[in-house]
Design a protein around this motif. Structure first.
Motif, PDB file in Angstrom:
ATOM      1  N   ILE A  63      80.682  38.088  -0.630  1.00 50.44           N
ATOM      2  CA  ILE A  63      79.427  38.831  -0.759  1.00 50.44           C
ATOM      3  C   ILE A  63      79.571  40.262  -0.222  1.00 50.44           C
ATOM      4  O   ILE A  63      78.875  41.167  -0.682  1.00 50.44           O
ATOM      5  CB  ILE A  63      78.251  38.080  -0.084  1.00 50.44           C
ATOM      6  N   GLY A  64      80.485  40.475   0.687  1.00 49.53           N
ATOM      7  CA  GLY A  64      80.726  41.817   1.215  1.00 49.53           C
ATOM      8  C   GLY A  64      81.258  42.781   0.166  1.00 49.53           C
ATOM      9  O   GLY A  64      81.104  43.995   0.293  1.00 49.53           O
ATOM     10  N   LYS A  65      81.871  42.249  -0.880  1.00 53.95           N
ATOM     11  CA  LYS A  65      82.419  43.088  -1.949  1.00 53.95           C
ATOM     12  C   LYS A  65      81.364  43.474  -2.985  1.00 53.95           C
ATOM     13  O   LYS A  65      81.603  44.350  -3.798  1.00 53.95           O
ATOM     14  CB  LYS A  65      83.562  42.352  -2.659  1.00 53.95           C
ATOM     15  N   PHE A  66      80.209  42.784  -2.944  1.00 56.07           N
ATOM     16  CA  PHE A  66      79.148  43.081  -3.905  1.00 56.07           C
ATOM     17  C   PHE A  66      78.526  44.429  -3.583  1.00 56.07           C
ATOM     18  O   PHE A  66      78.185  44.719  -2.444  1.00 56.07           O
ATOM     19  CB  PHE A  66      78.070  41.990  -3.892  1.00 56.07           C
ATOM     20  N   GLU A  67      78.375  45.281  -4.618  1.00 53.11           N
ATOM     21  CA  GLU A  67      77.760  46.599  -4.456  1.00 53.11           C
ATOM     22  C   GLU A  67      76.262  46.477  -4.701  1.00 53.11           C
ATOM     23  O   GLU A  67      75.837  46.091  -5.790  1.00 53.11           O
ATOM     24  CB  GLU A  67      78.392  47.587  -5.428  1.00 53.11           C
ATOM     25  N   LEU A  68      75.466  46.831  -3.703  1.00 52.56           N
ATOM     26  CA  LEU A  68      74.012  46.650  -3.773  1.00 52.56           C
ATOM     27  C   LEU A  68      73.344  47.479  -4.864  1.00 52.56           C
ATOM     28  O   LEU A  68      72.253  47.145  -5.300  1.00 52.56           O
ATOM     29  CB  LEU A  68      73.363  46.960  -2.422  1.00 52.56           C
ATOM     30  N   ASP A  69      73.992  48.538  -5.331  1.00 55.25           N
ATOM     31  CA  ASP A  69      73.396  49.359  -6.389  1.00 55.25           C
ATOM     32  C   ASP A  69      73.608  48.754  -7.777  1.00 55.25           C
ATOM     33  O   ASP A  69      73.068  49.254  -8.757  1.00 55.25           O
ATOM     34  CB  ASP A  69      73.924  50.794  -6.333  1.00 55.25           C
ATOM     35  N   LYS A  70      74.367  47.669  -7.855  1.00 52.58           N
ATOM     36  CA  LYS A  70      74.616  46.987  -9.132  1.00 52.58           C
ATOM     37  C   LYS A  70      73.746  45.732  -9.221  1.00 52.58           C
ATOM     38  O   LYS A  70      73.346  45.163  -8.211  1.00 52.58           O
ATOM     39  CB  LYS A  70      76.088  46.586  -9.225  1.00 52.58           C
ATOM     40  N   PRO A  71      73.481  45.245 -10.444  1.00 57.67           N
ATOM     41  CA  PRO A  71      72.698  44.003 -10.576  1.00 57.67           C
ATOM     42  C   PRO A  71      73.497  42.793 -10.078  1.00 57.67           C
ATOM     43  O   PRO A  71      74.709  42.707 -10.275  1.00 57.67           O
ATOM     44  CB  PRO A  71      72.401  43.908 -12.071  1.00 57.67           C
ATOM     45  N   PHE A  72      72.791  41.852  -9.454  1.00 53.59           N
ATOM     46  CA  PHE A  72      73.444  40.693  -8.834  1.00 53.59           C
ATOM     47  C   PHE A  72      73.834  39.616  -9.841  1.00 53.59           C
ATOM     48  O   PHE A  72      74.911  39.030  -9.748  1.00 53.59           O
ATOM     49  CB  PHE A  72      72.523  40.099  -7.758  1.00 53.59           C
ATOM     50  N   LYS A  73      72.949  39.335 -10.813  1.00 55.14           N
ATOM     51  CA  LYS A  73      73.192  38.208 -11.729  1.00 55.14           C
ATOM     52  C   LYS A  73      74.520  38.313 -12.488  1.00 55.14           C
ATOM     53  O   LYS A  73      75.246  37.317 -12.572  1.00 55.14           O
ATOM     54  CB  LYS A  73      72.033  38.061 -12.713  1.00 55.14           C
ATOM     55  N   PRO A  74      74.886  39.477 -13.041  1.00 55.44           N
ATOM     56  CA  PRO A  74      76.186  39.540 -13.729  1.00 55.44           C
ATOM     57  C   PRO A  74      77.371  39.288 -12.793  1.00 55.44           C
ATOM     58  O   PRO A  74      78.370  38.684 -13.202  1.00 55.44           O
ATOM     59  CB  PRO A  74      76.236  40.963 -14.293  1.00 55.44           C
TER      60      PRO A  74
END
Length: 91
Positions: A63-74
């Motif tokens: 989850i740390g690699k997820f960029e908050l400015d991008k949509p989560f579902k994809p």
């Protein structure tokens, strides 16, 4: 940013801090979406449940690699699809 996006961001930040309640909330909110993807790939509910759980473990680990400015579902979908493909290859 709307109310739902702010709430999701709070949940994701909680998951980044290994907060169990945030992890449970993320799992609960996206479980049916994840199951719909995994059932399509695995063909049965028992395997789909296993893959969903494995997929969410990968989500929480990365989850740390997820960029908050991008949509989560994809992002979630990509992890689940790759987990399904790994499961199919293994079996």
């Amino acid at each position: 940013m709307n109310k739902i996006e702010k709430l999701l961001e709070l949940i994701i930040n909680g998951c980044r801090n290994n907060d169990r309640q945030s992890q449970q909330e993320l799992y609960r909110n996206f479980y049916s979406y994840a199951m719909s993807i995994c059932i399509r790939y695995t063909g049965n509910e028992a395997d789909a449940v296993e893959v969903v759980n494995d997929g969410f473990m990968k989500v929480f680990a990365n989850i740390g690699k997820f960029e908050l400015d991008k949509p989560f579902k994809p992002w979630l979908r990509r992890i689940l699809v790759n987990t399904c493909l790994d499961h199919i290859k293994k079996n």
